[in-house]
Design a protein around this motif. Structure first.
Motif, PDB file in Angstrom:
ATOM      1  N   ILE A   1      -0.391  -0.127  -1.999  1.00  0.00           N
ATOM      2  CA  ILE A   1      -0.702   0.234  -0.616  1.00  0.00           C
ATOM      3  C   ILE A   1       0.198  -0.543   0.334  1.00  0.00           C
ATOM      4  CG2 ILE A   1      -3.103   0.803  -1.159  1.00  0.00           C
ATOM      5  CD1 ILE A   1      -3.912  -1.883   0.050  1.00  0.00           C
ATOM      6  N   PRO A   2       0.592   0.073   1.439  1.00  0.00           N
ATOM      7  CA  PRO A   2       1.457  -0.609   2.423  1.00  0.00           C
ATOM      8  C   PRO A   2       0.640  -1.568   3.287  1.00  0.00           C
ATOM      9  CG  PRO A   2       0.987   1.619   3.163  1.00  0.00           C
ATOM     10  CD  PRO A   2       0.320   1.477   1.819  1.00  0.00           C
ATOM     11  N   HIS A   3       0.528  -2.807   2.866  1.00  0.00           N
ATOM     12  CA  HIS A   3      -0.342  -3.765   3.545  1.00  0.00           C
ATOM     13  C   HIS A   3       0.030  -3.953   5.018  1.00  0.00           C
ATOM     14  CE1 HIS A   3      -0.928  -4.797  -0.733  1.00  0.00           C
ATOM     15  NE2 HIS A   3      -2.141  -5.141  -0.358  1.00  0.00           N
ATOM     16  N   GLY A   4       1.338  -4.046   5.304  1.00  0.00           N
ATOM     17  CA  GLY A   4       1.761  -4.239   6.690  1.00  0.00           C
ATOM     18  C   GLY A   4       1.371  -3.070   7.568  1.00  0.00           C
ATOM     19  N   PHE A   5       1.537  -1.850   7.043  1.00  0.00           N
ATOM     20  CA  PHE A   5       1.168  -0.660   7.826  1.00  0.00           C
ATOM     21  C   PHE A   5      -0.339  -0.604   8.035  1.00  0.00           C
ATOM     22  CE2 PHE A   5      -0.198   3.808   7.891  1.00  0.00           C
ATOM     23  CZ  PHE A   5       0.473   4.249   9.024  1.00  0.00           C
ATOM     24  N   VAL A   6      -1.095  -0.944   6.993  1.00  0.00           N
ATOM     25  CA  VAL A   6      -2.556  -0.934   7.102  1.00  0.00           C
ATOM     26  C   VAL A   6      -3.016  -1.948   8.146  1.00  0.00           C
ATOM     27  CG1 VAL A   6      -4.706  -1.432   5.875  1.00  0.00           C
ATOM     28  CG2 VAL A   6      -2.918  -0.104   4.751  1.00  0.00           C
ATOM     29  N   PHE A   7      -2.439  -3.160   8.099  1.00  0.00           N
ATOM     30  CA  PHE A   7      -2.806  -4.186   9.073  1.00  0.00           C
ATOM     31  C   PHE A   7      -2.491  -3.736  10.496  1.00  0.00           C
ATOM     32  CE2 PHE A   7      -1.541  -7.896  11.644  1.00  0.00           C
ATOM     33  CZ  PHE A   7      -2.735  -8.586  11.652  1.00  0.00           C
ATOM     34  N   ALA A   8      -1.314  -3.139  10.689  1.00  0.00           N
ATOM     35  CA  ALA A   8      -0.941  -2.649  12.019  1.00  0.00           C
ATOM     36  C   ALA A   8      -1.911  -1.568  12.492  1.00  0.00           C
ATOM     37  CB  ALA A   8       0.487  -2.115  11.999  1.00  0.00           C
ATOM     38  N   THR A   9      -2.353  -0.712  11.564  1.00  0.00           N
ATOM     39  CA  THR A   9      -3.327   0.330  11.907  1.00  0.00           C
ATOM     40  C   THR A   9      -4.654  -0.284  12.333  1.00  0.00           C
ATOM     41  OG1 THR A   9      -2.295   1.812  10.293  1.00  0.00           O
ATOM     42  CG2 THR A   9      -4.472   2.418  11.087  1.00  0.00           C
TER      43      THR A   9
ATOM     44  N   GLY B   1     -10.112   5.356  -1.438  1.00  0.00           N
ATOM     45  CA  GLY B   1      -9.444   4.407  -0.555  1.00  0.00           C
ATOM     46  C   GLY B   1      -9.185   4.990   0.819  1.00  0.00           C
ATOM     47  N   CYS B   2      -8.839   6.265   0.879  1.00  0.00           N
ATOM     48  CA  CYS B   2      -8.606   6.924   2.173  1.00  0.00           C
ATOM     49  C   CYS B   2      -9.882   6.988   2.993  1.00  0.00           C
ATOM     50  CB  CYS B   2      -8.051   8.332   1.946  1.00  0.00           C
ATOM     51  SG  CYS B   2      -6.381   8.374   1.260  1.00  0.00           S
ATOM     52  N   ILE B   3     -10.997   7.298   2.315  1.00  0.00           N
ATOM     53  CA  ILE B   3     -12.284   7.333   3.019  1.00  0.00           C
ATOM     54  C   ILE B   3     -12.634   5.942   3.543  1.00  0.00           C
ATOM     55  CG2 ILE B   3     -14.762   7.740   2.753  1.00  0.00           C
ATOM     56  CD1 ILE B   3     -14.113   9.842   0.667  1.00  0.00           C
ATOM     57  N   GLN B   4     -12.441   4.930   2.709  1.00  0.00           N
ATOM     58  CA  GLN B   4     -12.721   3.567   3.136  1.00  0.00           C
ATOM     59  C   GLN B   4     -11.793   3.137   4.260  1.00  0.00           C
ATOM     60  OE1 GLN B   4     -12.948   0.798  -0.176  1.00  0.00           O
ATOM     61  NE2 GLN B   4     -13.800   2.393  -1.500  1.00  0.00           N
ATOM     62  N   MET B   5     -10.551   3.558   4.190  1.00  0.00           N
ATOM     63  CA  MET B   5      -9.583   3.226   5.238  1.00  0.00           C
ATOM     64  C   MET B   5     -10.048   3.761   6.587  1.00  0.00           C
ATOM     65  SD  MET B   5      -6.644   1.876   6.057  1.00  0.00           S
ATOM     66  CE  MET B   5      -5.461   1.989   7.401  1.00  0.00           C
ATOM     67  N   LEU B   6     -10.573   4.973   6.587  1.00  0.00           N
ATOM     68  CA  LEU B   6     -11.095   5.557   7.823  1.00  0.00           C
ATOM     69  C   LEU B   6     -12.255   4.724   8.353  1.00  0.00           C
ATOM     70  CD1 LEU B   6     -11.134   7.854   9.898  1.00  0.00           C
ATOM     71  CD2 LEU B   6     -12.647   9.120   8.331  1.00  0.00           C
ATOM     72  N   GLY B   7     -13.173   4.327   7.446  1.00  0.00           N
ATOM     73  CA  GLY B   7     -14.306   3.508   7.869  1.00  0.00           C
ATOM     74  C   GLY B   7     -13.871   2.150   8.372  1.00  0.00           C
ATOM     75  N   PHE B   8     -12.849   1.566   7.726  1.00  0.00           N
ATOM     76  CA  PHE B   8     -12.359   0.255   8.151  1.00  0.00           C
ATOM     77  C   PHE B   8     -11.719   0.325   9.540  1.00  0.00           C
ATOM     78  CE2 PHE B   8     -11.720  -1.212   3.466  1.00  0.00           C
ATOM     79  CZ  PHE B   8     -13.098  -1.324   3.348  1.00  0.00           C
ATOM     80  N   CYS B   9     -11.044   1.418   9.834  1.00  0.00           N
ATOM     81  CA  CYS B   9     -10.461   1.590  11.177  1.00  0.00           C
ATOM     82  C   CYS B   9     -11.561   1.681  12.233  1.00  0.00           C
ATOM     83  CB  CYS B   9      -9.578   2.833  11.214  1.00  0.00           C
ATOM     84  SG  CYS B   9      -8.006   2.667  10.339  1.00  0.00           S
ATOM     85  N   VAL B  10     -12.644   2.396  11.899  1.00  0.00           N
ATOM     86  CA  VAL B  10     -13.785   2.467  12.812  1.00  0.00           C
ATOM     87  C   VAL B  10     -14.378   1.077  13.026  1.00  0.00           C
ATOM     88  CG1 VAL B  10     -16.120   3.384  13.125  1.00  0.00           C
ATOM     89  CG2 VAL B  10     -14.310   4.857  12.224  1.00  0.00           C
ATOM     90  N   PHE B  11     -14.485   0.303  11.941  1.00  0.00           N
ATOM     91  CA  PHE B  11     -15.024  -1.062  12.054  1.00  0.00           C
ATOM     92  C   PHE B  11     -14.127  -1.915  12.945  1.00  0.00           C
ATOM     93  CE2 PHE B  11     -15.211  -5.490  10.505  1.00  0.00           C
ATOM     94  CZ  PHE B  11     -16.544  -5.754  10.807  1.00  0.00           C
ATOM     95  N   GLU B  12     -12.811  -1.802  12.788  1.00  0.00           N
ATOM     96  CA  GLU B  12     -11.891  -2.579  13.623  1.00  0.00           C
ATOM     97  C   GLU B  12     -12.015  -2.175  15.093  1.00  0.00           C
ATOM     98  OE1 GLU B  12      -9.929  -5.079  13.360  1.00  0.00           O
ATOM     99  OE2 GLU B  12     -10.118  -5.472  11.225  1.00  0.00           O
TER     100      GLU B  12
END
Length: 371
Positions: A196-204, A265-276
């Motif tokens: 997974i692209p950690h830097g891109f995820v963090f920026a998101t 992971g994509c579903i969790q990524m969406l939830g994590f963005c909502v949490f952020e």
């Protein structure tokens, strides 16, 4: 928890400006220790880092609130300042700092300690600005009050005022869940070694936080909207978002080793963005409530009291991180956030009962006045 709470609480007596400068000095020293491979020196750096973090989360906010009130500015401006600080500082500057650190380490090949050296330079600049442009303010500068007396006074204030106690519990529950999320989001998105692209995820994540803080500035800018009210919804949404890893662990089949991010992971990524985004809403809102309910004479001391259960909970989680599946850990965080929403509801009830009748009528008639 130990060193930071004691040193951070000295800000009320010895001055918030002096404490902010102490933050810069202690963190510069902490950065310098990163040049040593010796465990003892690195541990000293962590002690200094704990002191600095405690000062960062108490002295600066305490100085700002006191200075704002001393100059007679409108209370509404304080909310906007908090929102802008989270939007620019925790969002935009965090992204730029990450990119700059990556530039120093990878592109310029200056080594993994280079970002700490860059931090030291920025801290020195910040300390120069504080020294040259800030005025000093205090909580209770009484010479007769030693540190133990300050702690006793803060404990009495928390025990005697339900609003302060509720606020501390809410802050500890949310921040404890937030720091647990910081440690667990990487293994949660790549449980089978997915690339997974950690830097891109963090920026998101940071962009999501910026959107949340931008939305918070709009909510805080309207006197008819009570921060105690909408934060209930924020905690419920954040609870649901961190429940997704627990749900997907039962509903989505595991993938093979390696590869790109999975469907779960994509579903969790969406939830994590909502949490952020909820995190972006949380910071200026909790700052606003702290400015309303925490007494000025012991602001830094009480704020550091709140961090004691927070640090204990994070230590317990990290110590037992291998004892439970990651999905269970996120489920526990979801429960904590749900409890925070219930406590927020109680805070709203208690706060409303203590508001003067004129204030309630003002809030009720404001929409009509706007029309």
């Amino acid at each position: 928890m130990l060193f930071g709470t004691i040193v951070g609480s000295l800000a009320d007596k010895h001055g918030r400006k002096r404490a902010s400068m102490t933050y810069c000095i202690t963190y510069i020293l902490s950065c310098i220790t990163k040049h040593s491979p010796q465990y003892k020196i690195l541990m000293v750096g962590r002690i200094l880092g704990g002191i600095a973090t405690s000062l960062l989360f108490s002295a600066f906010e305490s100085w700002l609130v006191a200075e704002h009130n001393k100059r007679g500015f409108e209370q509404q401006w304080l909310s906007l300042t908090f929102s802008e600080a989270i939007f620019l500082g925790n969002g935009l500057v965090a992204i730029l700092a990450g990119l700059f650190g990556n530039l120093l380490v990878d592109t310029l090949a200056l080594g993994p300690v280079a970002p700490f050296d860059a931090s030291s330079c920025l801290l020195a600049i910040g300390m120069a600005i504080i020294l040259s442009s800030w005025t000093e303010n205090y909580g209770d500068p009484s010479e007769s009050k030693d540190l133990l007396t300050q702690f006793r006074g803060a404990a009495v204030a928390i025990a005697s005022d339900e609003k302060i106690a509720l606020l501390g519990a809410i802050q500890s529950l949310f921040e404890g869940s937030m720091y647990t999320f910081v440690f667990l989001w990487t293994p949660a998105l790549s449980p089978n070694g997915e690339d997974i692209p950690h830097g891109f995820v963090f920026a998101t994540f940071m962009l999501s936080s910026m959107l949340g803080s931008s939305f918070a500035s709009r909510l805080l800018g309207r006197a008819s909207i009570r921060v105690e009210g909408y934060m209930q919804t924020v905690f419920l949404i954040s609870s649901a978002s961190l429940l997704l890893p627990f749900i997907t662990s039962f509903m989505v089949a595991p993938t093979e080793k390696g590869g790109s991010i999975s469907f779960a992971g994509c579903i969790q990524m969406l939830g994590f963005c909502v949490f952020e985004a909820c995190v972006g809403l949380f910071w200026p809102s909790i700052m606003k409530m702290r400015s309303q309910y925490i007494p000025e004479e012991a602001r830094s001391t009480i704020m550091n009291f709140f961090r004691i259960p927070l640090n204990i909970s994070v230590c317990i989680v990290l110590y037992n991180v291998d004892a439970f599946p990651i999905s269970i850990m996120f489920g526990m965080c979801a429960i904590f956030l749900f409890i925070a929403s219930l406590l927020q509801r109680r805070l709203l009830v208690v706060a409303e009962s203590s508001w003067p009748l004129e204030k309630v009528r003002e809030l009720e008639t404001e929409p009509l006045n706007n029309i």
